[in-house]
Motif scaffolding. Structure first.
Motif, mmCIF file in Angstrom:
data_model
loop_
_atom_site.group_PDB
_atom_site.id
_atom_site.type_symbol
_atom_site.label_atom_id
_atom_site.label_comp_id
_atom_site.label_asym_id
_atom_site.label_seq_id
_atom_site.Cartn_x
_atom_site.Cartn_y
_atom_site.Cartn_z
ATOM 1 N N SER A 73 0.857 -1.177 0.000
ATOM 2 C CA SER A 73 0.000 0.000 0.000
ATOM 3 C C SER A 73 0.897 1.232 0.000
ATOM 4 O O SER A 73 2.063 1.157 0.372
ATOM 5 C CB SER A 73 -0.896 -0.010 1.239
ATOM 6 O OG SER A 73 -1.827 1.047 1.205
ATOM 7 N N GLY A 74 0.356 2.373 -0.417
ATOM 8 C CA GLY A 74 1.199 3.544 -0.648
ATOM 9 C C GLY A 74 1.636 3.495 -2.098
ATOM 10 O O GLY A 74 0.801 3.638 -3.005
ATOM 11 N N THR A 97 -3.038 6.920 -0.254
ATOM 12 C CA THR A 97 -2.090 7.961 0.163
ATOM 13 C C THR A 97 -2.702 8.953 1.146
ATOM 14 O O THR A 97 -1.987 9.791 1.691
ATOM 15 C CB THR A 97 -1.564 8.723 -1.069
ATOM 16 O OG1 THR A 97 -2.675 9.275 -1.786
ATOM 17 C CG2 THR A 97 -0.776 7.800 -1.978
ATOM 18 N N HIS A 98 -4.024 8.871 1.362
ATOM 19 C CA HIS A 98 -4.692 9.818 2.264
ATOM 20 C C HIS A 98 -4.941 9.236 3.656
ATOM 21 O O HIS A 98 -5.553 9.901 4.490
ATOM 22 C CB HIS A 98 -6.028 10.269 1.660
ATOM 23 C CG HIS A 98 -5.886 11.003 0.358
ATOM 24 N ND1 HIS A 98 -5.622 12.355 0.273
ATOM 25 C CD2 HIS A 98 -5.932 10.559 -0.924
ATOM 26 C CE1 HIS A 98 -5.536 12.714 -0.989
ATOM 27 N NE2 HIS A 98 -5.728 11.650 -1.742
ATOM 28 N N HIS A 141 -6.672 13.596 11.427
ATOM 29 C CA HIS A 141 -5.855 12.994 10.376
ATOM 30 C C HIS A 141 -4.480 12.607 10.927
ATOM 31 O O HIS A 141 -3.876 13.333 11.717
ATOM 32 C CB HIS A 141 -5.659 13.950 9.203
ATOM 33 C CG HIS A 141 -4.809 13.360 8.106
ATOM 34 N ND1 HIS A 141 -5.302 12.468 7.185
ATOM 35 C CD2 HIS A 141 -3.485 13.502 7.814
ATOM 36 C CE1 HIS A 141 -4.340 12.101 6.352
ATOM 37 N NE2 HIS A 141 -3.224 12.713 6.719
ATOM 38 N N ILE A 142 -3.992 11.449 10.488
ATOM 39 C CA ILE A 142 -2.648 10.990 10.822
ATOM 40 C C ILE A 142 -2.099 10.255 9.619
ATOM 41 O O ILE A 142 -2.825 9.525 8.934
ATOM 42 C CB ILE A 142 -2.648 10.086 12.074
ATOM 43 C CG1 ILE A 142 -1.210 9.699 12.452
ATOM 44 C CG2 ILE A 142 -3.518 8.862 11.864
ATOM 45 C CD1 ILE A 142 -1.110 8.958 13.778
ATOM 46 N N GLY A 148 -14.001 10.613 1.674
ATOM 47 C CA GLY A 148 -13.102 10.650 0.534
ATOM 48 C C GLY A 148 -12.283 9.378 0.448
ATOM 49 O O GLY A 148 -12.810 8.270 0.541
ATOM 50 N N TYR A 149 -10.983 9.554 0.282
ATOM 51 C CA TYR A 149 -10.095 8.401 0.180
ATOM 52 C C TYR A 149 -9.412 8.084 1.513
ATOM 53 O O TYR A 149 -8.504 7.261 1.566
ATOM 54 C CB TYR A 149 -9.038 8.643 -0.901
ATOM 55 C CG TYR A 149 -9.618 8.582 -2.299
ATOM 56 C CD1 TYR A 149 -9.880 7.359 -2.900
ATOM 57 C CD2 TYR A 149 -9.913 9.738 -3.000
ATOM 58 C CE1 TYR A 149 -10.422 7.288 -4.175
ATOM 59 C CE2 TYR A 149 -10.456 9.686 -4.275
ATOM 60 C CZ TYR A 149 -10.712 8.456 -4.859
ATOM 61 O OH TYR A 149 -11.264 8.388 -6.122
ATOM 62 N N GLU A 150 -9.847 8.733 2.585
ATOM 63 C CA GLU A 150 -9.294 8.416 3.902
ATOM 64 C C GLU A 150 -9.961 7.163 4.469
ATOM 65 O O GLU A 150 -11.131 6.876 4.189
ATOM 66 C CB GLU A 150 -9.508 9.579 4.878
ATOM 67 C CG GLU A 150 -8.598 10.768 4.654
ATOM 68 C CD GLU A 150 -8.722 11.772 5.784
ATOM 69 O OE1 GLU A 150 -8.052 11.580 6.819
ATOM 70 O OE2 GLU A 150 -9.479 12.747 5.634
ATOM 71 N N ARG A 151 -9.219 6.456 5.308
ATOM 72 C CA ARG A 151 -9.749 5.277 5.978
ATOM 73 C C ARG A 151 -9.525 5.409 7.484
ATOM 74 O O ARG A 151 -8.580 6.083 7.935
ATOM 75 C CB ARG A 151 -9.069 4.010 5.441
ATOM 76 C CG ARG A 151 -9.250 3.793 3.949
ATOM 77 C CD ARG A 151 -8.691 2.459 3.495
ATOM 78 N NE ARG A 151 -7.255 2.366 3.644
ATOM 79 C CZ ARG A 151 -6.551 1.244 3.463
ATOM 80 N NH1 ARG A 151 -7.168 0.124 3.146
ATOM 81 N NH2 ARG A 151 -5.232 1.241 3.598
#
Length: 652
Positions: A134-135, A146-147, A161-162, A263-266
């Motif tokens: 991942s990444g 990436t988020h 966020h982290i 969004g694309y954050e998890r």
């Protein structure tokens, strides 16, 4: 096209894989092959009342000459779909070459005997680890996730966020867990530590092709360490999980993952030491020591391996090894993964094995720095006394990942360091655990004593490693046949006659339709991935959402006892896992790195030789194992690894 391959496989194999009276029987072998001085056993399995005869023959595939005969031995009776089963021991054949076994008109697929039959296999399985990144993903040559991510359950406000981008996707989904990632990282580091000459340097740190003067296995281990450092960014901050089972809402390639409403954050789950679950279902977390111990052992071993290569990075690992170990002492108990909308999660119920390994690796790391470290070793021994044997040994079932890792790694490291009676005490734990498996295994021809629960192949791999470690600690070869049977099972000596590793070896029956978005959506090969493996029939029937997508090529080998499907629709038996593959990399490295020795085989594996050499007979026709396409990729010949996905062949 699939039906064409199936028909061709039947036409090619019907004469070789049916007895004269038309009733079915098969000879199962290890497709990778056998070492000259090693244990060599195949299994004859039949759905017929007719026995295979008194003897079997080993035939030189090049000349058609019979080079060895041996007694078939006793009938082990029914197993799964088979009415009768026999073990065919040909350990007496030591001359390198290509051979097949024969009883009457029935013959096995070809196999090789050579010192280099396992060369290149560990490196081959690293392909799957790189593909799971991942990444930045070197297989896709693209970035994803990436988020990541936003925090939950932490001391900071939820949705803070982290940056925790990186690491490996856990399996065919894109979840990421510290327990499996830390265990995988440890196995990769240990494989390099124990077998440094096995691995090549064909890839850069980012996974793309090109040497960087560092073994590829270390590049991969460091990718794991980098992510683990992000998941333990402060002395008292430790995260356990990235994403949850909302991931399972649909198939997509990694960069399109946006299933969490932000969004694309998890979500990133903080290791709070308390039960978690954002929806209906909750886990049963009681502390953080199971995760903290895994963090600490991976960091401490990483420090030992990398301290001369990258001192500053290694110093950071050493600092985090200490802080993780401290958190494990402060909050004993298990840190289970958090469920989402489904009831499934990793139900880890033990932690003293993790703290034992952490303590002994802290001891090892402190010693190389010249520190007095006896307290760490004493603590490791004390933890080892609490859980002498891994609890699933001898059990018929277990909850999903209930006792993880699947073996106690710490016992091996502790026993290596203790010079006194305590060493024998710890070794005795290994022996008693193995004996529990052996008491079950010796009742069937495949020497199976391992329960068919989810990830049974992971259990098989881990148990084979424990047998290997016991043998290395003691020089006692009494379980060598059992150890080899576990290894053989993974590569073809099983009721289905298939290797459970995608593409390994090339030309053999290996998974072609795994439960993977990569293969299902894009037809991408997932070279080197170890699939979960067979499960009890009752487990398979109880699972939610399983529906086979194509006719079952293995239908005649399924049973109420156990099933395996090479079908995308079966996530229980045919999904590859990152941590299982990492464990297999260690096992394959041990096979390649081990010096050939004369094996002392414990009864009942030792067969009575009837006639050792028979003068040449009429040449028998040589059969290919399958009609799967051969690889054209550069790879050591002994590995015979595939670099692409070919459709199936069959049925033998």
């Amino acid at each position: 096209m699939r039906k064409l391959f199936l028909l061709l496989g039947v036409l090619l194999g019907i004469a070789a894989f049916r007895s004269m009276d038309g009733e079915q029987a098969w000879i199962r072998i290890n497709y990778l092959g056998y070492r000259p001085e090693g244990t060599k056993v195949a299994v004859w399995a039949g759905k017929t009342d007719e026995p295979p005869g008194a003897v079997f023959q080993v035939v030189d595939a090049a000349t058609g000459k019979v080079v060895y005969e041996n007694a078939v031995g006793k009938d082990f009776g029914t197993y799964g779909p088979f009415i009768q089963t026999y073990r065919l021991d040909f350990s007496g054949v030591r001359k390198p070459g290509s051979y097949y076994l024969k009883t009457g008109t029935l013959q096995s697929p070809e196999f090789r005997i050579a010192d280099n039959v396992y060369d290149g296999t560990a490196d081959f399985c690293l392909r799957y680890m790189r593909q799971q990144r991942s990444g930045y993903n070197p297989f896709l040559k693209d970035s994803c996730h990436t988020h990541d991510g936003y925090t939950m359950y932490g001391p900071m406000p939820d949705s803070t966020h982290i940056d925790v981008s990186g690491g490996w996707h856990d399996a065919s989904d894109y979840l990421q867990y510290v327990p499996t990632s830390a265990n995988a990282t440890y196995h990769l580091l240990a494989a390099f530590r124990d077998f440094p000459n096995v691995f090549g340097d064909k890839h850069q740190a980012n996974g793309l092709e090109g040497a960087n003067r560092q073994a590829d296995v270390l590049d991969e281990a460091r990718w794991g360490l980098d992510w683990l450092l992000k998941m333990h960014p402060k002395d008292d901050w430790m995260f356990n999980q990235l994403a949850d089972d909302r991931d399972h809402s649909g198939l997509r390639i990694p960069k399109l993952d946006s299933a969490y409403g932000k969004g694309y954050e998890r979500p990133v789950y903080f290791a709070s030491g308390k039960p978690q679950g954002l929806f209906k279902h909750k886990n049963r977390t009681t502390g953080v020591a199971s995760t903290a111990g895994k963090f600490s052992s991976a960091f401490a071993l990483g420090f030992q391996v990398l301290r001369r290569r990258d001192p500053d990075y290694a110093d950071n690992l050493w600092q985090r090894a200490q802080t993780a170990y401290t958190l494990g002492l402060q909050k004993p108990g298990v840190c289970q993964t958090a469920p989402g909308r489904s009831p499934y999660f990793y139900e880890e119920d033990n932690y003293v094995d993790d703290m034992e390994l952490a303590a002994v690796e802290m001891y090892n790391a402190a010693r190389v720095q010249g520190y007095k470290a006896a307290d760490y070793l004493n603590s490791a021994y004390a933890y080892g006394l609490i859980e002498p044997e891994t609890p699933w040994f001898g059990a018929d079932t277990a909850r999903h990942y209930q006792w993880y890792p699947f073996i106690n790694i710490g016992h091996f490291e502790v026993a290596k360091r203790l010079p006194d009676a305590r060493r024998q005490h710890i070794i005795g734990f290994y022996r008693s655990g193995i004996e529990k498996i052996w008491q079950k295994a010796q009742r069937n021809a495949f020497y199976r004593g391992i329960p068919f629960i989810w990830c049974s192949n992971n259990l098989t791999t881990s148990f084979a490693i424990q047998c290997y470690w016991y043998r290395k600690l003691t020089g006692d070869n009494r379980y060598l046949a059992l150890e080899q049977a576990c290894f053989d099972w993974l590569f073809g000596c099983n009721p289905w006659g298939t290797s459970f590793v995608y593409g390994l070896p090339a030309g053999a029956d290996t998974p072609a339709d795994p439960h993977s978005a990569f293969t299902y959506l894009k037809k991408y090969p997932i070279d080197g991935g170890l699939v979960d493996g067979p499960v009890y029939g009752k487990i398979y029937k109880s699972l939610i959402g399983i529906e086979l997508k194509e006719p079952d090529e293995y239908a005649e080998f399924q049973s109420d006892l156990v099933v395996y499907h090479d079908d995308f629709g079966d996530y229980s038996t045919n999904e590859p896992t990152m941590d299982g593959t990492a464990s297999l990399i260690y096992l394959l490295a041990s096979k390649e790195g081990e010096t050939a020795v004369t094996a002392t085989i414990a009864p009942p594996a030792k067969a009575k030789v009837v006639k050792k050499v028979v003068k040449g007979k009429k040449k028998a026709s040589s059969r290919k194992a399958t009609v799967r396409k051969k690889s054209t990729s550069r790879k050591k010949p002994a590995a015979r690894a595939s670099s692409g996905k070919s459709k199936k062949k069959r049925r033998r």
